[in-house]
Write a protein that holds these residues in place. Structure first.
Motif, PDB file in Angstrom:
ATOM      1  N   LEU A 218      26.941  37.342  41.181  1.00 57.94           N
ATOM      2  CA  LEU A 218      27.871  36.257  40.880  1.00 57.94           C
ATOM      3  C   LEU A 218      29.288  36.828  40.965  1.00 57.94           C
ATOM      4  O   LEU A 218      29.500  38.012  40.759  1.00 57.94           O
ATOM      5  CB  LEU A 218      27.620  35.712  39.473  1.00 57.94           C
ATOM      6  CG  LEU A 218      26.281  35.052  39.214  1.00 57.94           C
ATOM      7  CD1 LEU A 218      26.121  34.764  37.735  1.00 57.94           C
ATOM      8  CD2 LEU A 218      26.145  33.778  40.016  1.00 57.94           C
ATOM      9  N   ARG A 219      30.221  35.961  41.288  1.00 58.24           N
ATOM     10  CA  ARG A 219      31.617  36.377  41.373  1.00 58.24           C
ATOM     11  C   ARG A 219      32.397  35.827  40.189  1.00 58.24           C
ATOM     12  O   ARG A 219      32.208  34.676  39.829  1.00 58.24           O
ATOM     13  CB  ARG A 219      32.256  35.856  42.665  1.00 58.24           C
ATOM     14  CG  ARG A 219      31.541  36.298  43.915  1.00 58.24           C
ATOM     15  CD  ARG A 219      32.196  37.515  44.483  1.00 58.24           C
ATOM     16  NE  ARG A 219      31.520  37.935  45.719  1.00 58.24           N
ATOM     17  CZ  ARG A 219      31.315  39.204  46.031  1.00 58.24           C
ATOM     18  NH1 ARG A 219      31.707  40.152  45.202  1.00 58.24           N
ATOM     19  NH2 ARG A 219      30.735  39.531  47.152  1.00 58.24           N
ATOM     20  N   PRO A 220      33.286  36.633  39.601  1.00 58.46           N
ATOM     21  CA  PRO A 220      34.054  36.122  38.453  1.00 58.46           C
ATOM     22  C   PRO A 220      35.018  35.006  38.859  1.00 58.46           C
ATOM     23  O   PRO A 220      35.516  34.998  39.986  1.00 58.46           O
ATOM     24  CB  PRO A 220      34.829  37.351  37.963  1.00 58.46           C
ATOM     25  CG  PRO A 220      34.726  38.372  39.020  1.00 58.46           C
ATOM     26  CD  PRO A 220      33.568  38.044  39.882  1.00 58.46           C
ATOM     27  N   ASP A 221      35.223  34.053  37.926  1.00 60.33           N
ATOM     28  CA  ASP A 221      36.247  33.034  38.157  1.00 60.33           C
ATOM     29  C   ASP A 221      37.632  33.655  38.024  1.00 60.33           C
ATOM     30  O   ASP A 221      38.534  33.375  38.788  1.00 60.33           O
ATOM     31  CB  ASP A 221      36.117  31.895  37.135  1.00 60.33           C
ATOM     32  CG  ASP A 221      34.810  31.154  37.288  1.00 60.33           C
ATOM     33  OD1 ASP A 221      34.242  31.227  38.387  1.00 60.33           O
ATOM     34  OD2 ASP A 221      34.372  30.512  36.323  1.00 60.33           O
ATOM     35  N   GLN A 222      37.745  34.479  36.972  1.00 58.13           N
ATOM     36  CA  GLN A 222      39.005  35.186  36.750  1.00 58.13           C
ATOM     37  C   GLN A 222      38.696  36.611  36.340  1.00 58.13           C
ATOM     38  O   GLN A 222      37.625  36.894  35.832  1.00 58.13           O
ATOM     39  CB  GLN A 222      39.792  34.512  35.618  1.00 58.13           C
ATOM     40  CG  GLN A 222      40.671  33.382  36.097  1.00 58.13           C
ATOM     41  CD  GLN A 222      40.988  32.434  34.978  1.00 58.13           C
ATOM     42  OE1 GLN A 222      41.244  32.856  33.864  1.00 58.13           O
ATOM     43  NE2 GLN A 222      40.961  31.150  35.273  1.00 58.13           N
ATOM     44  N   GLY A 223      39.672  37.479  36.512  1.00 58.47           N
ATOM     45  CA  GLY A 223      39.488  38.864  36.100  1.00 58.47           C
ATOM     46  C   GLY A 223      38.744  39.672  37.145  1.00 58.47           C
ATOM     47  O   GLY A 223      38.453  39.180  38.232  1.00 58.47           O
TER      48      GLY A 223
ATOM     49  N   ILE B  22      35.588  46.336  32.917  1.00 58.08           N
ATOM     50  CA  ILE B  22      35.639  44.884  33.024  1.00 58.08           C
ATOM     51  C   ILE B  22      36.983  44.428  32.468  1.00 58.08           C
ATOM     52  O   ILE B  22      37.340  44.759  31.345  1.00 58.08           O
ATOM     53  CB  ILE B  22      34.458  44.226  32.262  1.00 58.08           C
ATOM     54  CG1 ILE B  22      33.173  44.351  33.081  1.00 58.08           C
ATOM     55  CG2 ILE B  22      34.716  42.750  32.032  1.00 58.08           C
ATOM     56  CD1 ILE B  22      32.528  45.662  33.053  1.00 58.08           C
ATOM     57  N   GLU B  23      37.730  43.729  33.306  1.00 56.10           N
ATOM     58  CA  GLU B  23      39.088  43.344  32.912  1.00 56.10           C
ATOM     59  C   GLU B  23      39.249  41.839  32.928  1.00 56.10           C
ATOM     60  O   GLU B  23      39.095  41.204  33.977  1.00 56.10           O
ATOM     61  CB  GLU B  23      40.100  43.961  33.896  1.00 56.10           C
ATOM     62  CG  GLU B  23      40.102  45.474  33.872  1.00 56.10           C
ATOM     63  CD  GLU B  23      41.024  46.060  34.938  1.00 56.10           C
ATOM     64  OE1 GLU B  23      41.546  45.292  35.780  1.00 56.10           O
ATOM     65  OE2 GLU B  23      41.215  47.283  34.912  1.00 56.10           O
ATOM     66  N   ASN B  24      39.553  41.264  31.789  1.00 59.30           N
ATOM     67  CA  ASN B  24      39.860  39.825  31.651  1.00 59.30           C
ATOM     68  C   ASN B  24      38.859  38.935  32.364  1.00 59.30           C
ATOM     69  O   ASN B  24      39.225  37.944  32.992  1.00 59.30           O
ATOM     70  CB  ASN B  24      41.261  39.508  32.200  1.00 59.30           C
ATOM     71  CG  ASN B  24      42.306  40.450  31.670  1.00 59.30           C
ATOM     72  OD1 ASN B  24      42.685  41.412  32.332  1.00 59.30           O
ATOM     73  ND2 ASN B  24      42.723  40.206  30.462  1.00 59.30           N
TER      74      ASN B  24
ATOM     75  N   ASP C 194      37.118  47.484  43.048  1.00 62.83           N
ATOM     76  CA  ASP C 194      36.821  46.084  42.769  1.00 62.83           C
ATOM     77  C   ASP C 194      35.512  45.678  43.449  1.00 62.83           C
ATOM     78  O   ASP C 194      35.296  45.982  44.618  1.00 62.83           O
ATOM     79  CB  ASP C 194      37.965  45.209  43.288  1.00 62.83           C
ATOM     80  CG  ASP C 194      37.935  43.846  42.651  1.00 62.83           C
ATOM     81  OD1 ASP C 194      36.823  43.333  42.410  1.00 62.83           O
ATOM     82  OD2 ASP C 194      39.017  43.295  42.386  1.00 62.83           O
ATOM     83  N   MET C 195      34.638  45.015  42.677  1.00 65.47           N
ATOM     84  CA  MET C 195      33.339  44.596  43.211  1.00 65.47           C
ATOM     85  C   MET C 195      33.471  43.641  44.387  1.00 65.47           C
ATOM     86  O   MET C 195      32.563  43.513  45.208  1.00 65.47           O
ATOM     87  CB  MET C 195      32.524  43.903  42.127  1.00 65.47           C
ATOM     88  CG  MET C 195      32.108  44.781  40.989  1.00 65.47           C
ATOM     89  SD  MET C 195      30.777  45.843  41.465  1.00 65.47           S
ATOM     90  CE  MET C 195      29.607  44.616  41.972  1.00 65.47           C
ATOM     91  N   GLN C 196      34.583  42.913  44.439  1.00 68.65           N
ATOM     92  CA  GLN C 196      34.766  41.916  45.491  1.00 68.65           C
ATOM     93  C   GLN C 196      34.669  42.546  46.883  1.00 68.65           C
ATOM     94  O   GLN C 196      34.294  41.895  47.848  1.00 68.65           O
ATOM     95  CB  GLN C 196      36.155  41.259  45.390  1.00 68.65           C
ATOM     96  CG  GLN C 196      36.421  40.574  44.080  1.00 68.65           C
ATOM     97  CD  GLN C 196      35.916  39.156  44.062  1.00 68.65           C
ATOM     98  OE1 GLN C 196      35.087  38.760  44.873  1.00 68.65           O
ATOM     99  NE2 GLN C 196      36.406  38.374  43.117  1.00 68.65           N
TER     100      GLN C 196
ATOM    101  N   VAL D  21      35.802  43.011  37.996  1.00 72.61           N
ATOM    102  CA  VAL D  21      34.779  43.978  37.622  1.00 72.61           C
ATOM    103  C   VAL D  21      34.998  45.194  38.503  1.00 72.61           C
ATOM    104  O   VAL D  21      34.932  45.091  39.729  1.00 72.61           O
ATOM    105  CB  VAL D  21      33.365  43.405  37.849  1.00 72.61           C
ATOM    106  CG1 VAL D  21      32.323  44.456  37.511  1.00 72.61           C
ATOM    107  CG2 VAL D  21      33.144  42.157  37.024  1.00 72.61           C
ATOM    108  N   LEU D  22      35.303  46.331  37.888  1.00 71.16           N
ATOM    109  CA  LEU D  22      35.538  47.547  38.666  1.00 71.16           C
ATOM    110  C   LEU D  22      34.354  48.482  38.514  1.00 71.16           C
ATOM    111  O   LEU D  22      33.968  48.830  37.405  1.00 71.16           O
ATOM    112  CB  LEU D  22      36.800  48.264  38.177  1.00 71.16           C
ATOM    113  CG  LEU D  22      38.102  47.461  38.234  1.00 71.16           C
ATOM    114  CD1 LEU D  22      39.239  48.238  37.603  1.00 71.16           C
ATOM    115  CD2 LEU D  22      38.450  47.101  39.665  1.00 71.16           C
ATOM    116  N   LEU D  23      33.764  48.866  39.648  1.00 76.72           N
ATOM    117  CA  LEU D  23      32.682  49.855  39.643  1.00 76.72           C
ATOM    118  C   LEU D  23      33.273  51.165  40.121  1.00 76.72           C
ATOM    119  O   LEU D  23      33.669  51.295  41.279  1.00 76.72           O
ATOM    120  CB  LEU D  23      31.545  49.389  40.566  1.00 76.72           C
ATOM    121  CG  LEU D  23      30.408  50.377  40.816  1.00 76.72           C
ATOM    122  CD1 LEU D  23      29.750  50.817  39.531  1.00 76.72           C
ATOM    123  CD2 LEU D  23      29.378  49.764  41.754  1.00 76.72           C
ATOM    124  N   GLU D  24      33.353  52.127  39.213  1.00 72.52           N
ATOM    125  CA  GLU D  24      34.006  53.406  39.485  1.00 72.52           C
ATOM    126  C   GLU D  24      35.380  53.207  40.118  1.00 72.52           C
ATOM    127  O   GLU D  24      35.733  53.859  41.091  1.00 72.52           O
ATOM    128  CB  GLU D  24      33.110  54.278  40.355  1.00 72.52           C
ATOM    129  CG  GLU D  24      32.010  54.895  39.514  1.00 72.52           C
ATOM    130  CD  GLU D  24      30.870  55.452  40.334  1.00 72.52           C
ATOM    131  OE1 GLU D  24      30.860  55.216  41.549  1.00 72.52           O
ATOM    132  OE2 GLU D  24      29.986  56.080  39.749  1.00 72.52           O
TER     133      GLU D  24
END
Ligand SMILES: Nc1ncnc2c1ncn2[C@@H]1O[C@H](COP(=O)(O)OP(=O)(O)OP(=O)(O)O)[C@@H](O)[C@H]1O
Ligand SMILES: [Mg+2]
Lengths: 235, 242
Positions: free
Chosen positions: A69-74, A12-14, A82-84, A76-79
């Motif tokens: 939910l989607r982050p506003d900033q930063g 999890i980054e920023n 990017d989750m996006q 989330v990396l799964l392995e």
């Protein structure tokens, strides 16, 4: 254990997130984000417990990990990815998520049907499906509930049915939102046993919960959330 | 931002939407729409938020408008292919009118949405609407977004079962919809039960007369807007019919 040798599942980054304001004239004016600039990693080897006060954003964080939910900033990396970019269903086959309110994730007219229909959509043979389900029903103490309707079950029973559904997906990481709150002492121990067995099979676990005894007995790592951050208490 | 009486908002909305429904002339509708946008902005409605919430509906309305304008056959031909006339000026106008009309109606809804529910009930009660009815209206208004949320949640939960909603083969589609509807239905019934139970425990209709702590009073600007919007709507309609 050293981080370098651990298998990182989530980075999890920023990460910052807040819910959009509902309109209306009486909203309170705390405009700080709910989650602000979080940085941490989750490892496959760990049984991580996430605790924190009511409303500090634990459930919200769980939903961000699944991509609900989607982050506003930063990010989330799964392995490392990017989750996006992934789909919700794709993520769900790798990460199991147990809702805080498990009644929301039950669909079928009976427990058996509920567990069977996603497998049928995957075109598995009916015998395979039956075998898988019988196994999981036994493992989670659900055999007597096989033909009951999921909506009339008690909270703890619903929780175990939902957990069964997740395990049938074959997830390699679990995010469990307060799975022990509605369980009796015996079921809690059984859950702990099950989770220990899953860990041996290499399934990583993030469990949200307040249960101090459970944490002491089973967690290998404890994260505490407070407004403004996340702190590793096991260091 | 000035605070308006909910009854004022209702009157303005009725004026606006009746113009939208009655008028069948694109340029006049466009005028009403522009005025409506200014008015709703003045009342503090957030069009951006409305746009985000209604995106899907807007796409659908647009498609309907396109369908309405095709194969109309009135006016000059614009798009001809072989013996077929696809699009005519008359058809284009039809579609445009439909879009403008819908825009006006949705705009009116954003004005209503700025009113506080509690005040809206009070406004209705003070306009001699029975309390039970006013309460049901506000309950219904609250229930709709709840239902939409419930459906949304269920769809998320279904995907969390590892089901790609877009990739389901068509013969399994119907089954999947049943799986989707069951929890929504159960959830809704349970909510309705909970609401009625909690209404009982709070003594809803235990007494025939209710008094209320809050009273709404018209300010000068309320009177101005009510009279102003009614008059201008009537005038426009009279001019339009002549
Ligand atoms: N859908 C939503 N829209 C707006 N605000 C929300 C939404 N869901 C949660 N919140 C708010 O976000 C905050 C954090 O909620 P969250 O459910 O993540 O807390 P939590 O840490 O899981 O609490 P608990 O220990 O009670 O489960 C709360 O103040 C809550 O009111
Ligand atoms: Mg929670």
């Amino acid at each position: 254990m050293n981080d370098a040798v651990k298998d990182t599942v989530y980075s999890i980054e920023n990460l910052s997130f807040s819910y959009p304001h509902k309109g209306g004239r009486y909203r309170d004016t705390l405009d700080e984000p709910l989650l602000q600039d979080l940085n941490f990693s989750l490892y496959r080897e760990d049984f991580t417990m996430l605790c924190g006060d009511n409303g500090c954003g634990k459930t919200t964080l769980g939903k961000l990990l699944l991509g609900i939910l989607r982050p506003d900033q930063g990010r989330v990396l799964l392995e490392g990815n990017d989750m996006q970019t992934g789909s919700l269903a794709g993520t769900a086959r790798r990460v199991g998520y147990l809702f805080q309110d498990p009644g929301k994730q039950l669909f079928g007219t009976t427990v058996y049907q509920d567990l069977a229909f996603p497998l049928r959509l995957r075109n598995l043979a009916e015998e395979t499906i039956e075998e898988k389900i019988e196994n999981i029903l036994y493992e989670l103490d659900l055999v007597p509930l096989r033909d009951r309707g999921p909506y009339v079950l008690s909270q703890g029973e619903k929780q175990r049915v939902a957990l069964a559904a997740i395990l049938l997906n074959g997830a390699e990481y679990l995010v469990l939102d307060e799975p022990t709150t509605s369980l009796d002492v015996r079921r809690k121990e059984k859950l702990a046993d099950l989770l220990a067995r899953l860990r041996k099979r290499g399934v990583g676990i993030l469990m949200i919960g307040h249960d101090q005894d459970f944490i002491k007995a089973h967690a290998s790592r404890v994260l505490r959330m407070e407004r403004g951050g996340i702190f590793d208490e096991s260091l | 931002m000035k605070v308006y009486d909910p009854r004022t908002k209702l009157v303005v909305v009725i004026a606006l939407s009746s113009l939208g429904v009655v008028i069948k002339d694109a340029s006049l509708l466009a005028l009403v729409l522009v005025v409506g946008i200014i008015v709703s902005h003045h009342f503090g409605a957030s069009m951006l938020r409305a746009y985000h919430r209604l995106k899907k509906l807007l796409v659908m309305l647009f498609l309907i408008a396109v369908l309405q304008s095709l194969f109309n056959g009135q006016g000059e031909a614009l798009l001809v292919w072989g013996n077929f006339t696809f699009l005519t000026t008359g058809g284009l106008m039809r579609g445009l009118e439909f879009l403008l009309r819908m825009a006006i109606v949705l705009l009116s809804a954003t004005i209503v949405a700025t009113a506080d529910e509690r005040e809206m009930v009070q406004g209705l009660v003070q306009s001699k609407v029975p309390y039970e009815l006013a309460f049901m209206v506000s309950l219904g208004v609250r229930f709709l977004p709840m239902l939409a949320q419930e459906l949304q949640d269920t769809m998320v939960a279904l995907q969390l079962r590892g089901i790609e909603l877009k990739k389901i083969p068509w013969r399994s589609r119907l089954d999947t919809y049943v799986y989707l509807l069951l929890p929504v239905l159960v959830g809704t019934i349970k909510k309705a039960e909970a609401i009625s139970l909690s209404m009982e425990t709070k003594g809803f209709r235990a007494r025939h007369r209710r008094s209320s702590y809050r009273r709404l009073r018209f300010a000068t600007r309320d009177v101005f807007w009510m009279v102003g919007s009614t008059m201008s709507a009537c005038m426009l309609l009279v001019l339009y019919w002549q």
